[in-house]
Design a protein around this motif. Structure first.
Motif, PDB file in Angstrom:
ATOM      1  N   PRO A   1      -8.919  45.465  -0.419  1.00  0.00           N
ATOM      2  CA  PRO A   1      -7.976  44.359  -0.602  1.00  0.00           C
ATOM      3  C   PRO A   1      -8.440  43.034   0.010  1.00  0.00           C
ATOM      4  O   PRO A   1      -7.788  42.474   0.880  1.00  0.00           O
ATOM      5  N   SER A   2      -9.586  42.538  -0.448  1.00  0.00           N
ATOM      6  CA  SER A   2     -10.122  41.269   0.041  1.00  0.00           C
ATOM      7  C   SER A   2     -11.320  40.903  -0.817  1.00  0.00           C
ATOM      8  O   SER A   2     -11.971  41.783  -1.389  1.00  0.00           O
ATOM      9  N   THR A   3     -11.642  39.621  -0.874  1.00  0.00           N
ATOM     10  CA  THR A   3     -12.845  39.206  -1.599  1.00  0.00           C
ATOM     11  C   THR A   3     -14.112  39.588  -0.838  1.00  0.00           C
ATOM     12  O   THR A   3     -15.207  39.435  -1.366  1.00  0.00           O
ATOM     13  N   ASP A   4     -13.977  40.093   0.374  1.00  0.00           N
ATOM     14  CA  ASP A   4     -15.126  40.599   1.127  1.00  0.00           C
ATOM     15  C   ASP A   4     -15.640  41.920   0.551  1.00  0.00           C
ATOM     16  O   ASP A   4     -16.762  42.324   0.816  1.00  0.00           O
ATOM     17  N   TYR A   5     -14.791  42.608  -0.218  1.00  0.00           N
ATOM     18  CA  TYR A   5     -15.164  43.900  -0.784  1.00  0.00           C
ATOM     19  C   TYR A   5     -15.927  43.709  -2.098  1.00  0.00           C
ATOM     20  O   TYR A   5     -15.773  42.709  -2.786  1.00  0.00           O
ATOM     21  N   ASP A   6     -16.726  44.703  -2.439  1.00  0.00           N
ATOM     22  CA  ASP A   6     -17.537  44.654  -3.655  1.00  0.00           C
ATOM     23  C   ASP A   6     -16.672  44.718  -4.906  1.00  0.00           C
ATOM     24  O   ASP A   6     -15.620  45.363  -4.920  1.00  0.00           O
ATOM     25  N   ILE A   7     -17.150  44.071  -5.970  1.00  0.00           N
ATOM     26  CA  ILE A   7     -16.519  44.168  -7.284  1.00  0.00           C
ATOM     27  C   ILE A   7     -16.972  45.497  -7.888  1.00  0.00           C
ATOM     28  O   ILE A   7     -18.161  45.783  -7.956  1.00  0.00           O
ATOM     29  N   ILE A   8     -15.997  46.302  -8.333  1.00  0.00           N
ATOM     30  CA  ILE A   8     -16.340  47.605  -8.900  1.00  0.00           C
ATOM     31  C   ILE A   8     -16.144  47.639 -10.412  1.00  0.00           C
ATOM     32  O   ILE A   8     -16.627  48.561 -11.078  1.00  0.00           O
ATOM     33  N   HIS A   9     -15.432  46.633 -10.950  1.00  0.00           N
ATOM     34  CA  HIS A   9     -15.159  46.633 -12.388  1.00  0.00           C
ATOM     35  C   HIS A   9     -14.665  45.250 -12.797  1.00  0.00           C
ATOM     36  O   HIS A   9     -14.022  44.557 -12.016  1.00  0.00           O
TER      37      HIS A   9
ATOM     38  N   GLU B   1       0.861  48.320  -2.644  1.00  0.00           N
ATOM     39  CA  GLU B   1       0.588  46.906  -2.427  1.00  0.00           C
ATOM     40  C   GLU B   1       0.105  46.727  -0.998  1.00  0.00           C
ATOM     41  O   GLU B   1       0.602  47.378  -0.085  1.00  0.00           O
ATOM     42  N   LYS B   2      -0.887  45.860  -0.823  1.00  0.00           N
ATOM     43  CA  LYS B   2      -1.349  45.538   0.523  1.00  0.00           C
ATOM     44  C   LYS B   2      -1.528  44.032   0.589  1.00  0.00           C
ATOM     45  O   LYS B   2      -2.479  43.498   0.029  1.00  0.00           O
ATOM     46  N   GLY B   3      -0.587  43.356   1.214  1.00  0.00           N
ATOM     47  CA  GLY B   3      -0.649  41.901   1.303  1.00  0.00           C
ATOM     48  C   GLY B   3      -0.596  41.272  -0.072  1.00  0.00           C
ATOM     49  O   GLY B   3       0.326  41.524  -0.844  1.00  0.00           O
ATOM     50  N   ASP B   4      -1.603  40.473  -0.411  1.00  0.00           N
ATOM     51  CA  ASP B   4      -1.672  39.766  -1.689  1.00  0.00           C
ATOM     52  C   ASP B   4      -2.362  40.583  -2.779  1.00  0.00           C
ATOM     53  O   ASP B   4      -2.745  40.036  -3.813  1.00  0.00           O
ATOM     54  N   TRP B   5      -2.529  41.872  -2.568  1.00  0.00           N
ATOM     55  CA  TRP B   5      -3.306  42.702  -3.483  1.00  0.00           C
ATOM     56  C   TRP B   5      -2.494  43.884  -3.979  1.00  0.00           C
ATOM     57  O   TRP B   5      -1.686  44.450  -3.252  1.00  0.00           O
ATOM     58  N   TYR B   6      -2.730  44.263  -5.251  1.00  0.00           N
ATOM     59  CA  TYR B   6      -2.220  45.516  -5.797  1.00  0.00           C
ATOM     60  C   TYR B   6      -3.347  46.545  -5.733  1.00  0.00           C
ATOM     61  O   TYR B   6      -4.489  46.239  -6.069  1.00  0.00           O
ATOM     62  N   GLU B   7      -3.005  47.756  -5.330  1.00  0.00           N
ATOM     63  CA  GLU B   7      -3.950  48.858  -5.459  1.00  0.00           C
ATOM     64  C   GLU B   7      -3.635  49.538  -6.782  1.00  0.00           C
ATOM     65  O   GLU B   7      -2.501  49.956  -7.019  1.00  0.00           O
ATOM     66  N   ILE B   8      -4.620  49.624  -7.650  1.00  0.00           N
ATOM     67  CA  ILE B   8      -4.410  50.152  -8.996  1.00  0.00           C
ATOM     68  C   ILE B   8      -5.287  51.383  -9.193  1.00  0.00           C
ATOM     69  O   ILE B   8      -6.253  51.599  -8.463  1.00  0.00           O
ATOM     70  N   THR B   9      -4.921  52.165 -10.197  1.00  0.00           N
ATOM     71  CA  THR B   9      -5.692  53.377 -10.448  1.00  0.00           C
ATOM     72  C   THR B   9      -5.823  53.634 -11.939  1.00  0.00           C
ATOM     73  O   THR B   9      -4.971  53.230 -12.729  1.00  0.00           O
ATOM     74  N   THR B  10      -6.919  54.295 -12.298  1.00  0.00           N
ATOM     75  CA  THR B  10      -7.160  54.791 -13.654  1.00  0.00           C
ATOM     76  C   THR B  10      -7.743  56.188 -13.503  1.00  0.00           C
ATOM     77  O   THR B  10      -7.898  56.684 -12.387  1.00  0.00           O
ATOM     78  N   GLU B  11      -8.106  56.791 -14.612  1.00  0.00           N
ATOM     79  CA  GLU B  11      -8.770  58.100 -14.537  1.00  0.00           C
ATOM     80  C   GLU B  11     -10.140  57.979 -13.891  1.00  0.00           C
ATOM     81  O   GLU B  11     -10.636  58.909 -13.283  1.00  0.00           O
ATOM     82  N   ASP B  12     -10.761  56.795 -14.032  1.00  0.00           N
ATOM     83  CA  ASP B  12     -12.136  56.616 -13.576  1.00  0.00           C
ATOM     84  C   ASP B  12     -12.289  56.086 -12.161  1.00  0.00           C
ATOM     85  O   ASP B  12     -13.290  56.338 -11.508  1.00  0.00           O
ATOM     86  N   PHE B  13     -11.339  55.292 -11.689  1.00  0.00           N
ATOM     87  CA  PHE B  13     -11.496  54.681 -10.375  1.00  0.00           C
ATOM     88  C   PHE B  13     -10.158  54.215  -9.814  1.00  0.00           C
ATOM     89  O   PHE B  13      -9.166  54.129 -10.518  1.00  0.00           O
ATOM     90  N   THR B  14     -10.196  53.904  -8.516  1.00  0.00           N
ATOM     91  CA  THR B  14      -9.088  53.250  -7.827  1.00  0.00           C
ATOM     92  C   THR B  14      -9.648  51.949  -7.274  1.00  0.00           C
ATOM     93  O   THR B  14     -10.745  51.923  -6.735  1.00  0.00           O
ATOM     94  N   GLY B  15      -8.904  50.850  -7.438  1.00  0.00           N
ATOM     95  CA  GLY B  15      -9.399  49.558  -6.976  1.00  0.00           C
ATOM     96  C   GLY B  15      -8.264  48.629  -6.622  1.00  0.00           C
ATOM     97  O   GLY B  15      -7.091  49.020  -6.647  1.00  0.00           O
ATOM     98  N   PHE B  16      -8.623  47.385  -6.302  1.00  0.00           N
ATOM     99  CA  PHE B  16      -7.648  46.383  -5.900  1.00  0.00           C
ATOM    100  C   PHE B  16      -7.810  45.134  -6.757  1.00  0.00           C
ATOM    101  O   PHE B  16      -8.926  44.741  -7.080  1.00  0.00           O
ATOM    102  N   VAL B  17      -6.672  44.516  -7.110  1.00  0.00           N
ATOM    103  CA  VAL B  17      -6.680  43.268  -7.871  1.00  0.00           C
ATOM    104  C   VAL B  17      -5.738  42.288  -7.175  1.00  0.00           C
ATOM    105  O   VAL B  17      -4.682  42.676  -6.665  1.00  0.00           O
ATOM    106  N   LEU B  18      -6.145  41.022  -7.120  1.00  0.00           N
ATOM    107  CA  LEU B  18      -5.341  39.982  -6.499  1.00  0.00           C
ATOM    108  C   LEU B  18      -4.063  39.779  -7.307  1.00  0.00           C
ATOM    109  O   LEU B  18      -4.114  39.615  -8.528  1.00  0.00           O
ATOM    110  N   LYS B  19      -2.911  39.818  -6.648  1.00  0.00           N
ATOM    111  CA  LYS B  19      -1.626  39.731  -7.333  1.00  0.00           C
ATOM    112  C   LYS B  19      -1.498  38.485  -8.194  1.00  0.00           C
ATOM    113  O   LYS B  19      -1.001  38.553  -9.316  1.00  0.00           O
ATOM    114  N   LYS B  20      -1.954  37.342  -7.696  1.00  0.00           N
ATOM    115  CA  LYS B  20      -1.740  36.103  -8.447  1.00  0.00           C
ATOM    116  C   LYS B  20      -2.535  36.064  -9.750  1.00  0.00           C
ATOM    117  O   LYS B  20      -2.255  35.243 -10.604  1.00  0.00           O
ATOM    118  N   LEU B  21      -3.490  36.964  -9.918  1.00  0.00           N
ATOM    119  CA  LEU B  21      -4.235  37.028 -11.170  1.00  0.00           C
ATOM    120  C   LEU B  21      -3.490  37.787 -12.255  1.00  0.00           C
ATOM    121  O   LEU B  21      -3.818  37.664 -13.427  1.00  0.00           O
TER     122      LEU B  21
END
Length: 195
Positions: A106-114, A127-147
């Protein structure tokens, strides 16, 4: 006698109540586990992406976790602590912008995975701060809420693009200054002089 039975029954009830311990979810592969809270301590193992450990103690930017045999310490920069996450019930998001970055934390310090495409849909698991934690069959990741939040899309869609805008290009300052140089190596003043 009745008082003693009540105290015994009450203490049995208190002991049977489950206690929730915070857990650390690992957001980085091969995260070093150390024998103390700092990089000066020896590495005693490693944790892998998406593993979950029970947290025993916290000290500054480090947490002590329970291992199969004993305990170890990991830095908090590369983990998500479950008490930091706000659980979300049945929330889905839709991607509004092409190539929206999904990250492994949950930060731009983390690597882009997709890179998500317009119209992609994801289940939100927390949710963690300004980020959503999202999931699919292939991965779990974070996206900035305002996007992805709809109210932010109305503002950005009305102000994006070059329509009804004037673009001014400084052709240089004379002398040896050739102005901007294009990606193909064309000098800005050559383009402007040819028109």
């Amino acid at each position: 006698m009745a008082t003693a039975l009540f105290i015994m029954a009450y203490s049995s009830f208190m002991l049977s109540v489950p206690i929730h311990a915070d857990e650390a979810m690992i957001n980085e592969d091969k995260l070093k586990i150390r024998n103390g809270p700092g990089t000066e301590f020896d590495q005693i193992g490693q944790a892998d992406l998406d593993e979950v450990y029970t947290i025993i103690d916290r000290q500054d930017n480090w947490v002590e976790i329970e291992l199969d045999e004993g305990t170890g310490w990991i830095i908090t920069k590369y983990i998500t602590i479950d008490s930091d996450r706000q659980e979300v019930t049945e929330k889905n998001i839709t991607i509004h912008q092409a190539n929206t970055q999904l990250r492994n934390g949950p930060s731009t310090d983390y690597d882009i995975i997709h890179f998500a495409n317009v119209g992609d849909k994801y289940d939100v698991i927390s949710e963690k701060g300004d980020w959503y934690e999202i999931t699919t069959e292939d991965f779990t990741g974070f996206v900035l809420k305002k996007l992805v939040d709809d109210e932010n899309q109305e503002i950005s869609s009305s102000s994006s693009g070059f329509e009804n805008k004037t673009i001014v290009i400084d052709a240089g300052h004379g002398g040896h200054d050739v102005g901007a140089i294009g990606a193909s190596g064309v000098f800005e003043n050559c383009v402007l002089n040819s028109k």
